[in-house]
Design a protein around this motif. Structure first.
Motif, PDB file in Angstrom:
ATOM      1  N   UNK A 163     -51.784  20.568 -44.297  1.00 50.31           N
ATOM      2  CA  UNK A 163     -50.513  19.970 -44.603  1.00 50.31           C
ATOM      3  C   UNK A 163     -50.058  18.790 -43.389  1.00 50.31           C
ATOM      4  N   UNK A 164     -49.659  17.776 -43.496  1.00 47.76           N
ATOM      5  CA  UNK A 164     -49.421  16.779 -42.954  1.00 47.76           C
ATOM      6  C   UNK A 164     -48.077  16.644 -42.918  1.00 47.76           C
ATOM      7  N   UNK A 165     -47.188  16.473 -41.637  1.00 48.02           N
ATOM      8  CA  UNK A 165     -45.758  16.094 -41.472  1.00 48.02           C
ATOM      9  C   UNK A 165     -45.322  15.008 -40.583  1.00 48.02           C
ATOM     10  N   UNK A 166     -44.706  14.128 -40.950  1.00 49.83           N
ATOM     11  CA  UNK A 166     -44.209  13.263 -40.218  1.00 49.83           C
ATOM     12  C   UNK A 166     -42.859  12.877 -40.274  1.00 49.83           C
ATOM     13  N   UNK A 167     -42.317  12.231 -38.999  1.00 51.20           N
ATOM     14  CA  UNK A 167     -40.793  11.750 -38.983  1.00 51.20           C
ATOM     15  C   UNK A 167     -40.082  13.082 -39.010  1.00 51.20           C
ATOM     16  N   UNK A 168     -38.999  13.007 -40.242  1.00 52.37           N
ATOM     17  CA  UNK A 168     -38.106  14.060 -39.809  1.00 52.37           C
ATOM     18  C   UNK A 168     -38.600  15.149 -40.823  1.00 52.37           C
ATOM     19  N   UNK A 169     -39.555  15.195 -41.499  1.00 53.35           N
ATOM     20  CA  UNK A 169     -39.945  16.347 -42.445  1.00 53.35           C
ATOM     21  C   UNK A 169     -40.150  17.729 -41.469  1.00 53.35           C
ATOM     22  N   UNK A 170     -39.614  18.691 -42.013  1.00 55.79           N
ATOM     23  CA  UNK A 170     -39.630  19.778 -41.496  1.00 55.79           C
ATOM     24  C   UNK A 170     -41.024  20.641 -41.529  1.00 55.79           C
ATOM     25  N   UNK A 171     -41.447  21.038 -40.320  1.00 49.44           N
ATOM     26  CA  UNK A 171     -42.775  21.701 -40.345  1.00 49.44           C
ATOM     27  C   UNK A 171     -42.866  22.899 -41.139  1.00 49.44           C
TER      28      UNK A 171
END
Length: 196
Positions: A163-171
């Protein structure tokens, strides 16, 4: 930069000392000098260490612990951050050197911070991914400041699902369900929290 001219065994690597403070990984039997970490990479690993302390005992966290993995020849990696099970932490506490060998339980989570350069990206995204999956490490994070993303890989039936998370996305982390960090916080090593 590859140092050794003849392949080394894991035991030879573990006993190698050139009298310097250089760090080495053993990759398919070859001794490879690791370049110095960038200041950002160090900050990210240290900051994650402090965040993980809210979820794991101090004895279960380590920066730069050697980890033997399976390869065509002997291979030992040095993840930026490693999380041990309590069982593995107990085993390592009794040893003179913090090295997770193949006969020990695997860590439960490892974090690699990608250094600039295509070779480093290949190492973290391709080679270490398969090596850590073969060790059945339950979760592998690839923190990539260059791409502005945090990749969380969960070990499922012998393979990693990512799963890829960027910017303000909650990990979203299966091992840390209450972590509550965004990709931006991790990539900036928490600077946004303090207003720096």
């Amino acid at each position: 930069m590859t140092i050794s001219t003849t392949p080394m065994t894991l035991d030879e690597y573990l006993n190698y000392d050139d009298g310097t403070d250089n760090r080495y990984e053993l990759v398919n039997g070859n001794l490879v000098q690791m370049p110095p970490e960038s200041r950002l990479n160090e900050r990210i690993a240290l900051w994650l260490f402090t965040q993980f302390l809210h979820n794991f005992p101090l004895a279960c966290l380590s920066l730069k612990t050697e980890l033997a993995v399976s390869g065509s020849r002997a291979t030992a990696r040095i993840p930026d951050l490693t999380v041990f099970s309590e069982e593995l932490a107990g085993i390592l506490q009794a040893l003179p050197r913090a090295t997770v060998t193949l006969d020990m339980p695997p860590p439960i989570l490892v974090v690699e911070v990608v250094s600039p350069g295509q070779q480093n990206a290949d190492r973290d995204y391709r080679y270490k991914r398969s090596e850590y999956a073969a060790r059945e490490i339950q979760e592998y994070w690839i923190v990539d400041p260059g791409k502005g993303q945090v990749v969380v890989l969960e070990w499922v039936n012998g393979l990693y699902e990512s799963a890829i998370f960027q910017s303000h996305e909650r990990i979203i982390s299966p091992m840390l369900p209450t972590l509550g960090l965004t990709a931006k916080q991790v990539l900036s090593a928490g600077e946004s929290e303090s207003g720096s």
